[in-house]
Design a protein around this motif. Structure first.
Motif, mmCIF file in Angstrom:
data_model
loop_
_atom_site.group_PDB
_atom_site.id
_atom_site.type_symbol
_atom_site.label_atom_id
_atom_site.label_comp_id
_atom_site.label_asym_id
_atom_site.label_seq_id
_atom_site.Cartn_x
_atom_site.Cartn_y
_atom_site.Cartn_z
ATOM 1 N N ARG A 1 -7.271 5.517 -0.868
ATOM 2 C CA ARG A 1 -7.185 6.566 -1.894
ATOM 3 C C ARG A 1 -6.038 6.265 -2.853
ATOM 4 O O ARG A 1 -6.180 6.367 -4.077
ATOM 5 C CB ARG A 1 -6.984 7.915 -1.196
ATOM 6 N N ASP A 2 -4.900 5.865 -2.269
ATOM 7 C CA ASP A 2 -3.717 5.664 -3.109
ATOM 8 C C ASP A 2 -3.767 4.369 -3.911
ATOM 9 O O ASP A 2 -3.220 4.294 -4.998
ATOM 10 C CB ASP A 2 -2.453 5.696 -2.239
ATOM 11 N N VAL A 3 -4.388 3.345 -3.341
ATOM 12 C CA VAL A 3 -4.372 2.046 -4.019
ATOM 13 C C VAL A 3 -5.557 1.888 -4.975
ATOM 14 O O VAL A 3 -5.416 1.331 -6.056
ATOM 15 C CB VAL A 3 -4.371 0.899 -2.977
ATOM 16 N N ARG B 1 -6.595 5.531 -8.135
ATOM 17 C CA ARG B 1 -5.532 6.148 -8.929
ATOM 18 C C ARG B 1 -5.997 6.544 -10.316
ATOM 19 O O ARG B 1 -5.362 7.337 -10.992
ATOM 20 C CB ARG B 1 -4.337 5.193 -9.047
ATOM 21 N N MET C 1 -5.219 6.001 8.335
ATOM 22 C CA MET C 1 -4.263 5.539 7.332
ATOM 23 C C MET C 1 -4.940 4.641 6.301
ATOM 24 O O MET C 1 -4.574 4.642 5.124
ATOM 25 C CB MET C 1 -3.104 4.782 8.003
ATOM 26 N N ASN D 1 2.693 7.331 -6.058
ATOM 27 C CA ASN D 1 1.728 8.383 -6.388
ATOM 28 C C ASN D 1 2.310 9.762 -6.096
ATOM 29 O O ASN D 1 2.160 10.693 -6.884
ATOM 30 C CB ASN D 1 0.439 8.205 -5.576
ATOM 31 N N LEU E 1 -7.073 -3.977 2.045
ATOM 32 C CA LEU E 1 -5.682 -3.562 2.244
ATOM 33 C C LEU E 1 -5.346 -3.629 3.730
ATOM 34 O O LEU E 1 -6.230 -3.787 4.571
ATOM 35 C CB LEU E 1 -5.465 -2.143 1.712
ATOM 36 N N GLN F 1 -6.344 6.759 3.625
ATOM 37 C CA GLN F 1 -5.300 7.261 2.721
ATOM 38 C C GLN F 1 -4.807 6.171 1.788
ATOM 39 O O GLN F 1 -4.618 6.388 0.590
ATOM 40 C CB GLN F 1 -4.130 7.804 3.528
ATOM 41 N N MET F 2 -4.585 4.992 2.361
ATOM 42 C CA MET F 2 -4.101 3.887 1.528
ATOM 43 C C MET F 2 -5.149 3.524 0.477
ATOM 44 O O MET F 2 -4.814 3.219 -0.670
ATOM 45 C CB MET F 2 -3.785 2.666 2.387
ATOM 46 N N GLU G 1 0.839 -1.202 0.000
ATOM 47 C CA GLU G 1 0.000 0.000 0.000
ATOM 48 C C GLU G 1 0.877 1.257 0.000
ATOM 49 O O GLU G 1 0.660 2.195 -0.764
ATOM 50 C CB GLU G 1 -0.908 0.019 1.238
#
Lengths: 250, 95
Positions: free
Chosen positions: B40-42, B45, B34, A41, B27, B37-38, A34
């Protein structure tokens, strides 16, 4: 004036590219899948900002240099990035401290740059500001967890903070080029950003139970091409492909 | 060890306003903030969403796969429960 604008824009571009490249070096080495993706990113945000800035610098310069020429064909001493950007990744805590220090300054700075009299820089800043706001949050949340975590994670975060503090003073130093840009209403005065930077830093460091280090101005020079020993090897790796195969495409 | 410090979360993404949050994947993260956030990032994208829910997987009560027959088999013969005998007007949009 145009030469100053090129120099000023290259400083922003180089800082974004160098820090973006540093972050990209974590790809496949992240502590978790992750976070690996998260750091990629952040890297892509910065490299995207750099591309826009290089494109503009090349256009203003008017010598036919495109983004690839500016990124891949300039040597170490032509690079004008902030020194903090080129510092090695170290451990994960060091990388997050570096990211937080940069973003905590750059996010309000870009917000101010959105009011630039230069419409292109203002537009690039509007895009970058949103991205950097997330960098502040992501790195800030990590700082809180590392600092207020285990004895080991706190020690590593504090060590990163103490080591990188010597590069923070450079954020607020201006030379003739930047002063001309400020006077022209193109660049924000970085000293005007300092109160917000310090307030955000104190807030996060407080939550993280980390000690705020002294920000010295002993390490300057990045903006004029005088770098630490870390930039050269990084550029060599970053530029080798383009230099070996000029114009190579996917 | 990783399981203890970073529990598993399930991620739900809303693609656009008006649609329901749909399960996107899972995840590991240290805590709720957190995990968001993860997620959002995973999982966002490529512009997949406008809203994210995360919930710790161990907080979800789930049916037992071995109960599958008891739970779901009886519905197989009750086709009259499907709304396939109605024509859905175009204007209804997403259902």
């Amino acid at each position: 004036m145009a030469a100053d604008l090129v120099t000023y824009t290259l400083r922003l571009a180089d800082t974004a590219l160098v820090l973006g490249h540093r972050l990209s070096q974590w790809s496949s080495y992240g502590p978790t899948i992750e976070e690996d993706i998260a750091m990629s990113n952040l890297a892509l945000d910065l490299i995207g900002q750099a591309r826009l800035l290089y494109d503009y610098a090349g256009t203003v310069e008017g010598k036919g240099q495109d983004e690839d020429a500016l990124a891949y064909l300039r040597d170490e001493h032509a690079y004008l990035n902030l020194l903090i950007a080129e510092q090695p990744n170290g451990d994960f805590a060091v990388t997050m401290v570096r990211q937080f220090l940069y973003a905590a300054f750059m996010q309000p700075y870009m917000e101010a740059l959105m009011r630039s009299k230069d419409a292109t820089l203002a537009a690039i800043a509007a895009k970058a500001e949103k991205e950097l706001a997330y960098h502040v949050r992501h790195a800030g949340e990590w700082l809180v967890r590392l600092g207020d975590g285990t004895a080991e994670s706190q020690a590593r975060a504090q060590a990163g903070l103490d080591d990188l503090a010597i590069f923070v003073g450079e954020f607020f130093e201006t030379d003739a080029v930047e002063k001309a840009m400020i006077a022209a209403g193109i660049a924000p005065d970085p000293t005007s950003i300092r109160p917000r930077f310090e307030a955000l830093l104190d807030h996060v460091l407080g939550e993280a139970t980390l000690r705020r280090p002294v920000f010295s101005t002993h390490h300057l020079g990045g903006k004029t091409g005088r770098h630490t020993e870390h930039l050269g090897p990084m550029l060599a790796e970053m530029q080798v492909l383009h230099r070996a195969h000029p114009g190579a495409v996917w | 060890m990783a399981e203890v410090t970073t529990p598993l979360y399930e991620v739900f993404i809303r693609a656009k306003a008006g649609l329901a949050h749909k399960h996107a994947g899972s995840l590991h993260a240290h805590d709720d903030a957190m995990a968001l956030q993860m997620a959002r990032d995973v999982y966002t994208r490529r512009g997949e969403g406008v809203s994210i829910w995360v919930v710790r997987s161990d907080l979800i009560a789930a049916s037992d796969p071995t109960d599958k027959d008891m739970m779901f088999e009886p519905t197989a013969s009750k086709i009259y429960r499907h709304p396939t005998f109605y024509e859905v007007p175009e204007e209804v949009g997403n259902m």
